[in-house]
Design a protein around this motif. Structure first.
Motif, PDB file in Angstrom:
ATOM      1  N   TRP A   1      -5.010   0.850   7.772  1.00 59.81           N
ATOM      2  CA  TRP A   1      -3.611   0.409   7.670  1.00 59.81           C
ATOM      3  C   TRP A   1      -2.661   1.561   7.954  1.00 59.81           C
TER       4      TRP A   1
ATOM      5  N   VAL B   1     -10.975   0.706  -3.569  1.00 57.10           N
ATOM      6  CA  VAL B   1      -9.808   0.645  -4.439  1.00 57.10           C
ATOM      7  C   VAL B   1     -10.090  -0.150  -5.708  1.00 57.10           C
TER       8      VAL B   1
ATOM      9  N   LYS C   1      -4.558   3.455  -7.369  1.00 56.27           N
ATOM     10  CA  LYS C   1      -4.863   2.680  -6.170  1.00 56.27           C
ATOM     11  C   LYS C   1      -4.328   3.363  -4.918  1.00 56.27           C
ATOM     12  N   GLY C   2      -3.128   3.920  -5.007  1.00 59.53           N
ATOM     13  CA  GLY C   2      -2.547   4.599  -3.861  1.00 59.53           C
ATOM     14  C   GLY C   2      -3.355   5.810  -3.449  1.00 59.53           C
TER      15      GLY C   2
ATOM     16  N   HIS D   1       2.324   1.874  -3.450  1.00 60.20           N
ATOM     17  CA  HIS D   1       1.356   2.486  -4.371  1.00 60.20           C
ATOM     18  C   HIS D   1       1.152   3.960  -4.044  1.00 60.20           C
ATOM     19  N   ARG D   2       1.149   4.285  -2.763  1.00 65.90           N
ATOM     20  CA  ARG D   2       0.980   5.684  -2.369  1.00 65.90           C
ATOM     21  C   ARG D   2       2.183   6.515  -2.779  1.00 65.90           C
TER      22      ARG D   2
ATOM     23  N   ILE E   1       0.840  -1.200   0.000  1.00 69.67           N
ATOM     24  CA  ILE E   1       0.000   0.000   0.000  1.00 69.67           C
ATOM     25  C   ILE E   1       0.873   1.248   0.000  1.00 69.67           C
TER      26      ILE E   1
ATOM     27  N   ASN F   1      -9.713   1.057   4.461  1.00 68.46           N
ATOM     28  CA  ASN F   1      -8.582   1.613   3.720  1.00 68.46           C
ATOM     29  C   ASN F   1      -7.741   2.571   4.541  1.00 68.46           C
TER      30      ASN F   1
ATOM     31  N   HIS G   1      -6.457   4.686  -1.648  1.00 63.71           N
ATOM     32  CA  HIS G   1      -6.158   4.299  -0.269  1.00 63.71           C
ATOM     33  C   HIS G   1      -6.025   5.531   0.616  1.00 63.71           C
TER      34      HIS G   1
END
Length: 98
Positions: free
Chosen positions: A90, A71, A61-62, A54-55, A51, A87, A65
Motif C-alpha cells: 500500500w 498486523v 498496527k502502524g 495508524h502510522r 493505514i 503490508n 505496517h
C-alpha cells in the motif's frame, strides 16, 4: 455478489435478467444507487488513509505496517510471507514514505 443481490432485490429485478431486458427507469435507478455507494477507488483510498493514520499516530498496527510484519497477531517465525508482500504494498504503490 452480495451488493448485486441487494440491488436486484431492492428494485425487483430477477437475478438472471440481462441488461438489454431492463427498462430505462430501472437502469437510471441502478445508476443512482451506485453513485451513492462507495466503490472500488473510494474504498482503496479509505484503506490507505486508515493505514497512514495508524502510522502517523504511531500505534502498534502502524508500526507493523511500516515494518511489513503481520498486523493482526499472526506469528512471524514462519508463515509471514504474505504479510511481507501485502503490508508494504500500500505504501510503496502510492508513493508514501516513512
Amino acid at each position: 455478489h452480495k451488493t448485486a443481490q441487494r440491488i436486484c432485490s431492492k428494485f425487483s429485478i430477477h437475478k438472471t435478467c440481462r441488461l438489454h431486458e431492463l427498462s430505462e427507469l430501472q437502469i437510471q435507478q441502478i445508476s443512482l444507487e451506485l453513485s451513492n455507494m462507495k466503490i472500488e477507488t473510494d474504498l482503496k483510498r479509505e484503506v490507505i488513509n486508515n493505514i497512514m493514520h495508524h502510522r502517523s499516530i504511531g500505534t502498534y498496527k502502524g508500526k507493523r505496517h511500516v515494518m511489513g510484519y503481520p498486523v493482526r497477531g499472526q506469528r512471524t517465525k514462519t508463515n509471514a510471507r504474505t504479510a511481507r508482500k501485502l503490508n508494504g504494498r500500500w505504501i510503496k504503490k502510492e508513493g508514501f514514505s516513512t
